[in-house]
Each structure stands twice: as structure tokens, then as C-alpha cells.
Design a protein around this motif. Sequence first.
Motif, mmCIF file in Angstrom:
data_model
loop_
_atom_site.group_PDB
_atom_site.id
_atom_site.type_symbol
_atom_site.label_atom_id
_atom_site.label_comp_id
_atom_site.label_asym_id
_atom_site.label_seq_id
_atom_site.Cartn_x
_atom_site.Cartn_y
_atom_site.Cartn_z
ATOM 1 N N LEU A 102 0.802 -1.222 0.000
ATOM 2 C CA LEU A 102 0.000 0.000 0.000
ATOM 3 C C LEU A 102 0.834 1.271 0.000
ATOM 4 C CD1 LEU A 102 -2.737 -0.971 2.621
ATOM 5 C CD2 LEU A 102 -2.957 -0.947 0.129
ATOM 6 N N ALA A 103 2.076 1.184 0.445
ATOM 7 C CA ALA A 103 2.867 2.379 0.768
ATOM 8 C C ALA A 103 2.918 3.402 -0.369
ATOM 9 C CB ALA A 103 4.278 1.968 1.178
ATOM 10 N N GLY A 104 3.465 3.035 -1.508
ATOM 11 C CA GLY A 104 3.620 3.994 -2.586
ATOM 12 C C GLY A 104 2.313 4.497 -3.137
ATOM 13 N N HIS A 105 1.314 3.616 -3.199
ATOM 14 C CA HIS A 105 0.022 4.004 -3.765
ATOM 15 C C HIS A 105 -0.701 4.999 -2.862
ATOM 16 C CE1 HIS A 105 0.422 0.968 -6.875
ATOM 17 N NE2 HIS A 105 0.728 0.085 -5.943
ATOM 18 N N ARG A 106 -0.582 4.830 -1.568
ATOM 19 C CA ARG A 106 -1.269 5.737 -0.648
ATOM 20 C C ARG A 106 -0.716 7.151 -0.766
ATOM 21 N NH1 ARG A 106 -2.007 2.568 5.065
ATOM 22 N NH2 ARG A 106 -3.387 4.317 5.471
ATOM 23 N N GLU A 107 0.565 7.274 -1.080
ATOM 24 C CA GLU A 107 1.160 8.597 -1.249
ATOM 25 C C GLU A 107 0.583 9.313 -2.468
ATOM 26 O OE1 GLU A 107 5.296 7.886 -1.453
ATOM 27 O OE2 GLU A 107 5.503 7.271 0.651
ATOM 28 N N ARG A 108 0.214 8.553 -3.495
ATOM 29 C CA ARG A 108 -0.349 9.162 -4.697
ATOM 30 C C ARG A 108 -1.776 9.626 -4.490
ATOM 31 N NH1 ARG A 108 0.378 5.481 -9.833
ATOM 32 N NH2 ARG A 108 -0.590 7.343 -10.726
ATOM 33 N N TYR A 109 -2.478 9.029 -3.537
ATOM 34 C CA TYR A 109 -3.878 9.377 -3.284
ATOM 35 C C TYR A 109 -4.045 9.715 -1.802
ATOM 36 C CZ TYR A 109 -4.507 7.254 -7.865
ATOM 37 O OH TYR A 109 -4.410 6.957 -9.209
ATOM 38 N N PRO A 110 -3.473 10.830 -1.363
ATOM 39 C CA PRO A 110 -3.490 11.149 0.068
ATOM 40 C C PRO A 110 -4.878 11.432 0.623
ATOM 41 C CG PRO A 110 -2.659 13.005 -1.214
ATOM 42 C CD PRO A 110 -2.774 11.852 -2.158
ATOM 43 N N ASP A 111 -5.826 11.772 -0.245
ATOM 44 C CA ASP A 111 -7.171 12.106 0.227
ATOM 45 C C ASP A 111 -8.069 10.886 0.372
ATOM 46 O OD1 ASP A 111 -6.503 14.790 0.268
ATOM 47 O OD2 ASP A 111 -7.149 15.113 -1.813
ATOM 48 N N VAL A 112 -7.588 9.725 -0.054
ATOM 49 C CA VAL A 112 -8.393 8.500 0.055
ATOM 50 C C VAL A 112 -8.083 7.810 1.383
ATOM 51 C CG1 VAL A 112 -8.876 6.233 -0.929
ATOM 52 C CG2 VAL A 112 -8.476 8.198 -2.438
ATOM 53 N N ARG A 113 -9.109 7.578 2.157
ATOM 54 C CA ARG A 113 -8.915 6.851 3.419
ATOM 55 C C ARG A 113 -8.809 5.356 3.117
ATOM 56 N NH1 ARG A 113 -12.365 4.592 7.254
ATOM 57 N NH2 ARG A 113 -14.207 5.415 6.206
ATOM 58 N N VAL A 114 -7.726 4.753 3.587
ATOM 59 C CA VAL A 114 -7.463 3.337 3.327
ATOM 60 C C VAL A 114 -7.498 2.574 4.643
ATOM 61 C CG1 VAL A 114 -5.848 1.645 2.390
ATOM 62 C CG2 VAL A 114 -6.027 3.919 1.340
ATOM 63 N N GLU A 115 -8.296 1.528 4.665
ATOM 64 C CA GLU A 115 -8.363 0.651 5.843
ATOM 65 C C GLU A 115 -7.639 -0.655 5.524
ATOM 66 O OE1 GLU A 115 -11.455 -2.281 8.143
ATOM 67 O OE2 GLU A 115 -12.294 -0.551 7.082
ATOM 68 N N PRO A 116 -6.399 -0.841 6.001
ATOM 69 C CA PRO A 116 -5.733 -2.131 5.803
ATOM 70 C C PRO A 116 -6.423 -3.191 6.671
ATOM 71 C CG PRO A 116 -4.180 -0.390 6.445
ATOM 72 C CD PRO A 116 -5.551 0.104 6.732
ATOM 73 N N ARG A 117 -6.693 -4.322 6.072
ATOM 74 C CA ARG A 117 -7.381 -5.380 6.813
ATOM 75 C C ARG A 117 -6.641 -6.701 6.586
ATOM 76 N NH1 ARG A 117 -13.733 -5.998 5.863
ATOM 77 N NH2 ARG A 117 -13.599 -3.800 6.536
ATOM 78 N N LEU A 118 -5.998 -7.216 7.639
ATOM 79 C CA LEU A 118 -5.266 -8.475 7.569
ATOM 80 C C LEU A 118 -6.124 -9.561 8.209
ATOM 81 C CD1 LEU A 118 -2.464 -9.728 6.818
ATOM 82 C CD2 LEU A 118 -1.827 -9.357 9.209
ATOM 83 N N VAL A 119 -6.403 -10.607 7.441
ATOM 84 C CA VAL A 119 -7.290 -11.675 7.903
ATOM 85 C C VAL A 119 -6.572 -13.007 7.786
ATOM 86 C CG1 VAL A 119 -9.484 -12.867 7.542
ATOM 87 C CG2 VAL A 119 -9.337 -10.389 7.186
ATOM 88 N N HIS A 120 -6.555 -13.766 8.878
ATOM 89 C CA HIS A 120 -6.029 -15.127 8.831
ATOM 90 C C HIS A 120 -7.180 -16.045 8.451
ATOM 91 C CE1 HIS A 120 -3.928 -18.726 10.984
ATOM 92 N NE2 HIS A 120 -3.784 -18.753 9.674
ATOM 93 N N GLY A 121 -7.250 -16.366 7.150
ATOM 94 C CA GLY A 121 -8.344 -17.189 6.665
ATOM 95 C C GLY A 121 -8.219 -17.399 5.171
ATOM 96 N N PRO A 122 -9.066 -18.239 4.591
ATOM 97 C CA PRO A 122 -8.992 -18.544 3.159
ATOM 98 C C PRO A 122 -9.314 -17.316 2.312
ATOM 99 C CG PRO A 122 -10.966 -19.510 4.137
ATOM 100 C CD PRO A 122 -10.151 -18.985 5.267
ATOM 101 N N THR A 123 -8.508 -17.072 1.289
ATOM 102 C CA THR A 123 -8.606 -15.838 0.516
ATOM 103 C C THR A 123 -9.939 -15.718 -0.202
ATOM 104 O OG1 THR A 123 -6.213 -15.873 0.188
ATOM 105 C CG2 THR A 123 -7.496 -14.465 -1.274
ATOM 106 N N ARG A 124 -10.334 -16.753 -0.928
ATOM 107 C CA ARG A 124 -11.540 -16.642 -1.737
ATOM 108 C C ARG A 124 -12.777 -16.370 -0.891
ATOM 109 N NH1 ARG A 124 -10.308 -22.005 -5.183
ATOM 110 N NH2 ARG A 124 -9.092 -22.356 -3.306
#
Length: 290
Positions: free
Chosen positions: A220-242
Motif C-alpha cells: 500500500l505504501a507507494g500508492h497511498r502517497e499518490r492518493y493522500p485524500d483517500v482513506r485506506v483501511e488495511p485489513r489483515l485476515v487469517h483465513g482462506p482468501t476466496r
Amino acid sequence: MSDVVVVGVDGSDSALDAVVWAALEAESRKASLRVVHAFSWPVAHASLDTVLPQPMRARLRDAADRLVDEGVERARAAAPDVDVSGSVLPGDPSSVLEARSREAALVVVGSRGLGGFGGLLLGSTAAALAAHGRCPVLVVRQLADPTGPVLVGVDGSPAGAEAVRFALAEAARRRVPVVALHAWTTWNAPIPPPPDAAQPYANEPGELAAAEERLLAEALAGHRERYPDVRVEPRLVHGPTRQTLIEASRTAQLTVVGSRGRGGFSGLLLGSVSQALLHHAYGPVAVVRA
């Protein structure tokens, strides 16, 4: 980047929903919209003059023109300020739209059209275009809650990086937050190098989770710098991706994924996660290639 959005129509309700979505996408991008219908004769490998009389050929072509006209009218009603045009192009839908994707910023299609079997969750055109399209492909499964966030699946792959960029750009245009979700299990997480070569399979408790958290932050690091006005919620989940992404799509107005991630076979054009979301997500899905 091209300033053209392309949408495919075939007379189905799904395609008309896609037209509305494509018109709003073109409006938000300040782009023009091209409504395309792929037209092929019902009898192949034969001379049309000997197989179909001229009046029948004319009626078939008129029907194709009416499909495009209906799509153009629907688009203009949804976004009156967008430059909308339509065309009937010879060929099968997958090939025609794939060719158009080479010069488009986005191609939009319904999840399934008039052909195929009624019980299919995803039509052949949408599946083929998601795998072979040369620009992001947005498949409209059903119209979602416009107040929801943009959901993006993060996996650290090159296609996943492009998906993050696309998702943040979409969120900036829509003025909504992004939920950046990374789901992992001990089976799909890259194993960090062991601290002691004498114990090659031993890792400290929590080391896998910490590595996955770093992956998410770095993605997320570089992309968040390009869109500083967008609120980003990182969500890490221990579980099956699909299953995790499908469930999270319930509350998203758009789900974005890369065409294929870190796992699977290198020759695949469309990964298992992308395929699962195209079949089962609760709203529109955008597939982005590296």
C-alpha cells in the motif's frame, strides 16, 4: 492512458445494467463511451448470398442496430454529459471486445448475456475478457450499494499492485474509502527464513503473521502517497482468501482484484481467486492485469 470506456451489449438485462455502470464510469473519468455489439451471422463457413436471403440479412442487421441504439439511449439517460456513440462490429463478442480493450481505459460487460445455459453464474464472454483483456475489465454482476467502500484484494503480486492502484483511483473518483484486504493461511504465506540454520523449519511464534502484515503495508505504501485524500483501511485476515473476499464484497460497491496472484501455475491468465469472485461476489468485480 486512453480516455475511452467501452461497454458490450447483447440485449440482456445484465448488459443494460453494464451500460449504466459504464456511463457513470465514463462520467467520473471525463471520458467518452463506446457502446459495442459484436455481430455474427447465424450460419458460418458459407456464402451469405446462398444461405440467407437479403431481407433476412437486413432484418438481422436491423436488430443488431436496435440493440446498440437502446444501449446508447440508456447511457445518455444515465450520464447526459458523456459523449456516447455506438457501433456494430463483425465477429464474436470475446474477440471484438478483446480487440477494443487494447485502446480503452476500461471495458465493462454484464456477468452473463443471452447465450449459454440459464444456470451459469458467469457467461463465456465475461470470463474470456477477464482473462484476455488488455485493460482493466469490470464485470457487472449486480448493482451494489453506492455508499459502500471499494474493496481490493492485496497479495503482493504484480497484478495485485496494479489492482491497488486501480482501486485507489476509483475510490478517489467516487470519494469513498478503500478496504485493502489481505487474507492468508499457513499454506499460502511465504515462509520467512529460519533464524537458526540448524532448525530449518522453526520460526518464532507470530513470525508468519508479522511477515504478512509487512507485505500488506509495503503493497500500500507507494500508492497511498499518490492518493493522500483517500482513506485506506488495511485489513489483515487469517483465513482462506476466496471465501474472505467474497464475504467482504457484501458491503462493497466495487471489488477489485488482480488477474492472478502469487500462487497457482505460472501459465494461468486468470487465477482461482479472480475466478471465484467473478462467479460469487455480491457486486461488480474489476479484474486488473499486471
